[in-house]
Design an enzyme around this catalytic site. Structure first.
Site, short mmCIF file in Angstrom:
data_model
loop_
_atom_site.label_atom_id
_atom_site.label_comp_id
_atom_site.label_asym_id
_atom_site.label_seq_id
_atom_site.Cartn_x
_atom_site.Cartn_y
_atom_site.Cartn_z
N ASN A 250 -1.60 6.99 -2.28
CA ASN A 250 -2.83 6.86 -1.50
C ASN A 250 -3.70 5.73 -2.02
O ASN A 250 -4.93 5.78 -1.97
CB ASN A 250 -3.62 8.17 -1.52
CG ASN A 250 -4.64 8.24 -0.39
OD1 ASN A 250 -4.49 7.60 0.64
ND2 ASN A 250 -5.71 9.00 -0.60
N THR A 251 -3.06 4.68 -2.53
CA THR A 251 -3.78 3.51 -3.01
C THR A 251 -2.84 2.32 -2.97
O THR A 251 -1.63 2.47 -2.74
CB THR A 251 -4.30 3.72 -4.44
OG1 THR A 251 -5.10 2.60 -4.82
CG2 THR A 251 -3.16 3.87 -5.42
N HIS B 205 0.86 -1.18 0.00
CA HIS B 205 0.00 0.00 0.00
C HIS B 205 0.90 1.23 0.00
O HIS B 205 1.63 1.48 0.96
CB HIS B 205 -0.92 0.01 1.23
CG HIS B 205 -1.85 1.20 1.26
ND1 HIS B 205 -3.06 1.22 0.59
CD2 HIS B 205 -1.74 2.40 1.87
CE1 HIS B 205 -3.65 2.38 0.79
NE2 HIS B 205 -2.87 3.12 1.57
N CYS B 206 0.83 2.00 -1.09
CA CYS B 206 1.70 3.17 -1.26
C CYS B 206 1.01 4.41 -0.67
O CYS B 206 -0.08 4.80 -1.11
CB CYS B 206 2.01 3.38 -2.74
SG CYS B 206 3.14 4.75 -3.05
N LYS B 207 1.66 5.01 0.31
CA LYS B 207 1.10 6.22 0.92
C LYS B 207 1.25 7.43 0.01
O LYS B 207 0.48 8.39 0.13
CB LYS B 207 1.78 6.50 2.25
CG LYS B 207 1.53 5.42 3.30
CD LYS B 207 2.20 5.76 4.61
CE LYS B 207 1.91 4.69 5.66
NZ LYS B 207 2.57 5.02 6.97
#
Length: 400
Positions: free
Chosen positions: A158-159, A153-155
């Site tokens: 944001n997805t 999950h890539c911050k």
């Protein structure tokens, strides 16, 4: 270290928790779903700041031969990164069975790690209530949905990054690294030339009309804004430090994903392997700490036949040669007994069998007794305890 922690070793429960005991929340369709993440906002602000100062301040200061080259090269890289970044954020990485649901946007039970260790069993997610497509599907707690070929999950996006948007994410990463590297070279060139020879940077017609080198124009040629030499150096230094930080982070991230390519695993699998390795180390440390040590009583009861235990063996031989020969015979008999025990896999104390000393040893004791102590001398040997505890023997009794 607390060896009683079972966080990594506890088995998963067979029963799952009912949906009535869980909270509900709408799943995130993509990176544009509200609320936006803090890292996502910071990423877009950094992108806008670097694009503004590069195209509005530093590229117009380059000499004319490099002016158009810098615009074309950096412009292409920034545009490629913009579109790949937007595409990676827009694409929905959810599993096909999740996207096929009619009520996909309706609230779903929230994944709570404190209440259930897993939500997918036999390739069925009881939160999404779908049959997932493969073993690499994972239910993301942040997006609250099952993601196909889940990586992480890539911050910053944001997805989630999964099978549907991984290569878009990787293209955005490479284009961002190339763009920041070119921008770092450009800013460093402007900073050094402004200190060494500022006349090289004053090739624009608007700057040629200004007297001296203390006044500079920003955002040429559309909206020129006057600033001092110190102000230009301050902006350039801030941009140089920011681009250096971005360059280090992007290099680390790219090297990490190249390492994952080489290993053939995903980010989630890498983190899982690290946790398992850490758990094995903790279990090994706990076993070593609980291993019983040899007590002093066992050390005292054991018979040591090494020569170091007899520092005055020469005195013992001179005073009582038969006692010394007897001790040597006992030690040799004990060593042979230990070897026979190891060969026969005999466990001492489990059977009611005694192992006596052979008759040849007793005869040797008798002969040595007759040689050293003739009959009628009145000298008698002290009784000797059999090391196995089977009997009490002395040379006088054996002669009878």
């Amino acid at each position: 270290m607390n060896c009683t922690k079972w966080r990594f070793r506890r088995p998963a429960p067979e029963t799952v928790i009912s949906k009535d005991e869980l909270a509900f929340r709408r799943p995130r369709v993509n990176g544009w779903s509200c609320p936006p993440g803090a890292s996502q906002l910071v990423g877009w602000l950094v992108y806008g700041f670097l694009a503004t100062i590069s195209f509005g301040i530093h590229i117009p200061l380059l000499p004319r031969p490099w002016y158009h080259v810098a615009y074309a090269t950096l412009g292409t890289v920034f545009i490629v990164h913009f579109f790949t970044h937007v595409a990676a954020v827009t694409v929905d990485p959810a599993d096909a069975s999740v996207r096929a649901k009619v009520n996909y946007s309706s609230p779903l039970p929230l994944f709570d790690r404190s209440k259930q260790p897993h939500v997918i069993k036999d390739q069925h997610c009881f939160l999404c209530d779908v049959q997932v497509s493969g073993p690499r599907v994972k239910h993301c707690s942040s997006c609250n949905k099952c993601v196909e070929d889940f990586d992480h999950h890539c911050k910053w996006l944001n997805t989630c990054v999964g099978g549907r948007n991984y290569w878009l994410f990787f293209s955005a990463l490479v284009s961002a690294l190339v763009g920041v590297l070119l921008l770092f070279t450009l800013i460093l060139f402007v900073f050094v030339q402004h200190i060494r020879d500022p006349h090289i940077l004053r090739t624009a017609p608007q700057l040629g009309a200004l007297p001296g080198n203390s006044t500079w124009l920003l955002f040429l040629p559309l909206a020129p804004i006057e600033t001092s030499s110190a102000g230009l150096l301050t902006i350039t230094f801030i941009a140089l430090m920011l681009s250096t930080i971005c360059l280090m982070l992007l290099c680390h991230l790219l090297c990490f994903h190249l390492f994952l390519f080489y290993k053939g695993i995903s980010t989630f699998e890498y983190v899982k392997l690290k946790k398992q390795e850490k758990s094995r180390k903790q279990e090994l440390e706990c076993r070593n700490s609980k291993r019983p040590s040899k007590t002093p009583q066992n050390q005292e009861n054991s018979i040591d036949c090494e020569p170091t235990k007899y520092p005055s063996s020469s005195n013992l031989v001179s005073k009582n040669p038969l006692t010394f020969r007897l001790s040597e015979t006992l030690c040799s008999e004990m060593e042979s007994f230990k070897k026979s025990v190891d060969n026969d896999k005999f466990r001492y104390g489990t059977e009611n069998k005694t192992r006596g000393i052979s008759m040849s040893v007793i005869q040797n004791w008798k002969a040595s007794n007759e040689e050293d102590y003739p009959s009628g001398s009145g000298n008698s040997l002290p009784e000797t305890q059999d090391p196995l505890g089977s009997s009490i023997m002395s040379p006088n009794r054996s002669s009878q």
